[in-house]
Scaffold this motif. Structure first.
Motif, PDB file in Angstrom:
ATOM      1  N   ARG A 117       0.770  -1.382   0.054  1.00  0.00           N
ATOM      2  CA  ARG A 117      -0.124  -0.149   0.583  1.00  0.00           C
ATOM      3  C   ARG A 117       0.897   1.669  -0.156  1.00  0.00           C
ATOM      4  NH1 ARG A 117      -3.513  -3.597  -0.357  1.00  0.00           N
ATOM      5  NH2 ARG A 117      -5.083  -4.469   0.752  1.00  0.00           N
ATOM      6  N   ARG A 118       2.377   1.389   0.609  1.00  0.00           N
ATOM      7  CA  ARG A 118       3.203   2.460   0.394  1.00  0.00           C
ATOM      8  C   ARG A 118       4.348   2.008  -0.230  1.00  0.00           C
ATOM      9  NH1 ARG A 118       2.432   3.385   7.003  1.00  0.00           N
ATOM     10  NH2 ARG A 118       0.587   4.484   7.283  1.00  0.00           N
ATOM     11  N   VAL A 119       5.262   3.167  -0.758  1.00  0.00           N
ATOM     12  CA  VAL A 119       6.353   3.148  -1.105  1.00  0.00           C
ATOM     13  C   VAL A 119       7.492   3.990  -0.678  1.00  0.00           C
ATOM     14  CG1 VAL A 119       7.932   3.609  -3.615  1.00  0.00           C
ATOM     15  CG2 VAL A 119       4.978   3.212  -3.367  1.00  0.00           C
ATOM     16  N   LEU A 120       8.412   3.394  -0.272  1.00  0.00           N
ATOM     17  CA  LEU A 120       9.482   3.814   0.769  1.00  0.00           C
ATOM     18  C   LEU A 120      10.527   4.161   0.075  1.00  0.00           C
ATOM     19  CD1 LEU A 120       8.225   0.992   3.699  1.00  0.00           C
ATOM     20  CD2 LEU A 120       6.596   3.462   3.479  1.00  0.00           C
ATOM     21  N   TRP A 130      20.385   5.833  -0.779  1.00  0.00           N
ATOM     22  CA  TRP A 130      18.956   5.673  -0.666  1.00  0.00           C
ATOM     23  C   TRP A 130      17.925   4.425  -1.370  1.00  0.00           C
ATOM     24  CZ3 TRP A 130      15.879   7.168   3.522  1.00  0.00           C
ATOM     25  CH2 TRP A 130      17.089   8.589   4.096  1.00  0.00           C
ATOM     26  N   THR A 131      17.184   3.455  -1.144  1.00  0.00           N
ATOM     27  CA  THR A 131      16.915   1.974  -1.999  1.00  0.00           C
ATOM     28  C   THR A 131      15.247   2.469  -1.834  1.00  0.00           C
ATOM     29  OG1 THR A 131      19.027   0.760  -1.745  1.00  0.00           O
ATOM     30  CG2 THR A 131      16.251  -0.026  -2.537  1.00  0.00           C
ATOM     31  N   LEU A 132      14.529   2.803  -2.489  1.00  0.00           N
ATOM     32  CA  LEU A 132      13.312   2.137  -3.225  1.00  0.00           C
ATOM     33  C   LEU A 132      12.652   1.107  -2.257  1.00  0.00           C
ATOM     34  CD1 LEU A 132      11.442   4.016  -3.943  1.00  0.00           C
ATOM     35  CD2 LEU A 132      10.675   3.044  -6.025  1.00  0.00           C
ATOM     36  N   GLY A 133      11.929   1.101  -1.733  1.00  0.00           N
ATOM     37  CA  GLY A 133      10.919  -0.611  -1.181  1.00  0.00           C
ATOM     38  C   GLY A 133       9.684  -0.043  -1.483  1.00  0.00           C
ATOM     39  N   PHE A 134       9.161  -0.990  -0.574  1.00  0.00           N
ATOM     40  CA  PHE A 134       7.578  -1.329  -0.301  1.00  0.00           C
ATOM     41  C   PHE A 134       7.485  -1.978   0.540  1.00  0.00           C
ATOM     42  CE2 PHE A 134       8.041  -1.692  -5.788  1.00  0.00           C
ATOM     43  CZ  PHE A 134       7.361  -0.766  -5.771  1.00  0.00           C
ATOM     44  N   GLN A 135       5.938  -1.230   1.959  1.00  0.00           N
ATOM     45  CA  GLN A 135       5.707  -2.026   2.699  1.00  0.00           C
ATOM     46  C   GLN A 135       5.213  -3.266   1.973  1.00  0.00           C
ATOM     47  OE1 GLN A 135       4.174   0.418   5.555  1.00  0.00           O
ATOM     48  NE2 GLN A 135       3.295  -1.189   6.896  1.00  0.00           N
ATOM     49  N   ALA A 145      10.412  -8.296  18.596  1.00  0.00           N
ATOM     50  CA  ALA A 145      10.261  -8.919  20.287  1.00  0.00           C
ATOM     51  C   ALA A 145      12.074  -8.661  20.291  1.00  0.00           C
ATOM     52  CB  ALA A 145       9.216  -9.810  21.134  1.00  0.00           C
ATOM     53  N   ARG A 146      12.362  -9.015  19.117  1.00  0.00           N
ATOM     54  CA  ARG A 146      14.119  -9.765  20.108  1.00  0.00           C
ATOM     55  C   ARG A 146      14.089  -8.497  19.505  1.00  0.00           C
ATOM     56  NH1 ARG A 146      15.775 -14.357  21.804  1.00  0.00           N
ATOM     57  NH2 ARG A 146      13.858 -16.556  20.579  1.00  0.00           N
ATOM     58  N   THR A 147      14.133  -7.237  18.264  1.00  0.00           N
ATOM     59  CA  THR A 147      14.401  -6.117  18.183  1.00  0.00           C
ATOM     60  C   THR A 147      14.426  -4.639  19.132  1.00  0.00           C
ATOM     61  OG1 THR A 147      13.351  -5.362  16.993  1.00  0.00           O
ATOM     62  CG2 THR A 147      14.599  -6.144  15.749  1.00  0.00           C
ATOM     63  N   GLU A 148      13.522  -5.252  19.711  1.00  0.00           N
ATOM     64  CA  GLU A 148      12.605  -4.080  20.618  1.00  0.00           C
ATOM     65  C   GLU A 148      11.992  -2.863  20.435  1.00  0.00           C
ATOM     66  OE1 GLU A 148      15.274  -3.770  24.234  1.00  0.00           O
ATOM     67  OE2 GLU A 148      14.341  -5.651  25.024  1.00  0.00           O
ATOM     68  N   LYS A 149      12.029  -2.632  19.051  1.00  0.00           N
ATOM     69  CA  LYS A 149      11.771  -2.197  18.313  1.00  0.00           C
ATOM     70  C   LYS A 149      10.368  -2.326  17.171  1.00  0.00           C
ATOM     71  CE  LYS A 149      16.504   0.096  17.765  1.00  0.00           C
ATOM     72  NZ  LYS A 149      17.770   0.299  16.666  1.00  0.00           N
ATOM     73  N   ASP A 150       9.330  -0.452  16.563  1.00  0.00           N
ATOM     74  CA  ASP A 150       8.545  -0.954  15.764  1.00  0.00           C
ATOM     75  C   ASP A 150       8.818  -1.010  14.398  1.00  0.00           C
ATOM     76  OD1 ASP A 150       6.221  -1.605  14.654  1.00  0.00           O
ATOM     77  OD2 ASP A 150       5.816   0.956  15.082  1.00  0.00           O
ATOM     78  N   VAL A 151       9.688  -2.214  14.066  1.00  0.00           N
ATOM     79  CA  VAL A 151       9.947  -2.729  12.539  1.00  0.00           C
ATOM     80  C   VAL A 151       8.917  -2.450  11.878  1.00  0.00           C
ATOM     81  CG1 VAL A 151      11.675  -3.261  13.695  1.00  0.00           C
ATOM     82  CG2 VAL A 151      10.105  -5.251  12.794  1.00  0.00           C
ATOM     83  N   ILE A 152       8.378  -2.696  10.047  1.00  0.00           N
ATOM     84  CA  ILE A 152       7.915  -3.117   9.338  1.00  0.00           C
ATOM     85  C   ILE A 152       9.392  -3.809   8.299  1.00  0.00           C
ATOM     86  CG2 ILE A 152       6.351  -1.181   9.900  1.00  0.00           C
ATOM     87  CD1 ILE A 152       8.019  -0.139   6.851  1.00  0.00           C
ATOM     88  N   SER A 153       7.944  -4.595   7.695  1.00  0.00           N
ATOM     89  CA  SER A 153       9.235  -5.646   6.362  1.00  0.00           C
ATOM     90  C   SER A 153       8.554  -4.977   5.289  1.00  0.00           C
ATOM     91  CB  SER A 153       8.278  -7.363   6.087  1.00  0.00           C
ATOM     92  OG  SER A 153       6.906  -7.101   6.119  1.00  0.00           O
ATOM     93  N   VAL A 154      10.500  -4.785   4.658  1.00  0.00           N
ATOM     94  CA  VAL A 154      10.261  -3.952   3.296  1.00  0.00           C
ATOM     95  C   VAL A 154      10.617  -4.600   2.082  1.00  0.00           C
ATOM     96  CG1 VAL A 154      11.082  -1.664   2.508  1.00  0.00           C
ATOM     97  CG2 VAL A 154      10.443  -1.939   4.630  1.00  0.00           C
ATOM     98  N   MET A 180       4.236   9.264  -3.739  1.00  0.00           N
ATOM     99  CA  MET A 180       3.864   8.111  -5.078  1.00  0.00           C
ATOM    100  C   MET A 180       3.122   6.943  -5.188  1.00  0.00           C
ATOM    101  SD  MET A 180       7.452   6.030  -6.324  1.00  0.00           S
ATOM    102  CE  MET A 180       8.412   7.415  -6.192  1.00  0.00           C
ATOM    103  N   SER A 181       2.022   6.292  -5.989  1.00  0.00           N
ATOM    104  CA  SER A 181       1.480   5.482  -6.196  1.00  0.00           C
ATOM    105  C   SER A 181       2.715   4.445  -6.097  1.00  0.00           C
ATOM    106  CB  SER A 181       0.072   5.215  -7.128  1.00  0.00           C
ATOM    107  OG  SER A 181       1.044   5.471  -8.146  1.00  0.00           O
ATOM    108  N   VAL A 182       2.108   3.030  -5.373  1.00  0.00           N
ATOM    109  CA  VAL A 182       2.457   1.938  -5.758  1.00  0.00           C
ATOM    110  C   VAL A 182       3.421   1.567  -7.457  1.00  0.00           C
ATOM    111  CG1 VAL A 182       2.326  -0.680  -6.075  1.00  0.00           C
ATOM    112  CG2 VAL A 182       2.344   0.968  -3.473  1.00  0.00           C
ATOM    113  N   GLU A 183       1.905   2.385  -8.211  1.00  0.00           N
ATOM    114  CA  GLU A 183       2.068   1.483  -9.984  1.00  0.00           C
ATOM    115  C   GLU A 183       3.750   2.871 -10.214  1.00  0.00           C
ATOM    116  OE1 GLU A 183      -0.708   2.393 -14.341  1.00  0.00           O
ATOM    117  OE2 GLU A 183      -1.072   2.994 -12.051  1.00  0.00           O
ATOM    118  N   ASP A 184       3.304   4.007  -9.965  1.00  0.00           N
ATOM    119  CA  ASP A 184       4.785   4.932 -10.132  1.00  0.00           C
ATOM    120  C   ASP A 184       6.148   4.478  -9.415  1.00  0.00           C
ATOM    121  OD1 ASP A 184       2.779   6.619 -11.755  1.00  0.00           O
ATOM    122  OD2 ASP A 184       2.432   8.037 -10.192  1.00  0.00           O
TER     123      ASP A 184
END
Length: 210
Positions: A117-120, A130-135, A145-154, A180-184
């Motif tokens: 849903r998001r371009v990161l 910097w690298t373009l990625g998608f959530q 839990a192990r990293t004790e951080k709010d992580v997301i997969s990209v 930008m949209s995912v399509e873009d």
């Protein structure tokens, strides 16, 4: 010499996208037409009409998917699916593949999901680059839990083929969410960074003409 080069480039800009589009559409139609093999030989269009109808398999595939959705949307259909999945769960290897694919589809098609849903922008492979990625997901369970951080997969796609790539887990506060949209974003990756999306993006009703 420059005129010759200009004419060649102009010709390529017309034919390459046209041929690529035609090839992709033909591949999709040929793949969808294989659904006709589900019909008995005597019921297939070539047997009834005496000739094949390119793309007829698309109609049949849509009908099959729609009918399946209509059936499983009611209580009886849901019970049949549960029974079917219980049988598959007892088959080694098949159960693993089926459950993995189903989870991916539920994540991608779910109304409340965050996948694709998001371009990161992510600083990878090192700070300052910097690298373009998608959530593709959030709430990483044990990883979080192990990293004790709010992580997301990209998902970091390769270029020019964005269907391959790799997953990295990044703290949410270390990514930059793009407008930008995912399509873009996919166009940017597939074009090797040549096709740059308009910024700021056009609002609804704007034509972009000046």
């Amino acid at each position: 010499m420059q005129s010759l080069r200009r004419y060649l480039i102009a010709g390529l800009l017309v034919w390459v996208p046209l041929v690529a589009t035609a090839a992709i559409i033909k591949f999709i139609l040929d793949m969808m037409d294989r659904t006709l093999l589900l019909l008995p030989p005597g019921w297939r269009p070539e047997a009834i009409l005496g000739f094949t109808i390119p793309g007829f398999g698309v109609v049949m595939a849509v009908v099959i998917v729609f009918t399946t959705g209509l059936v499983v949307a009611n209580l009886l259909g849901r019970k049949l699916v549960d029974l079917w999945e219980a049988i598959l769960a007892r088959i080694p290897l098949v159960s693993t593949i089926y459950s993995a694919v189903k989870q991916v589809m539920e994540t991608l098609l779910g109304a409340g999901g965050e996948s694709f849903r998001r371009v990161l922008l992510v600083e990878y492979p090192r700070k300052g680059i910097w690298t373009l990625g998608f959530q593709t997901g959030a709430g990483m369970g044990e990883v979080q839990a192990r990293t004790e951080k709010d992580v997301i997969s990209v998902f970091i796609p390769t270029t020019p083929n964005p269907t391959s790539g790799f997953i990295i887990l990044v703290p949410r506060d270390e990514v930059v969410v793009l407008d930008m949209s995912v399509e873009d974003g996919l166009k940017f990756v597939m074009s090797l960074g040549v096709v740059v999306p308009r910024y700021p993006p056009l609002k609804k009703g704007e034509s972009g003409a000046k």
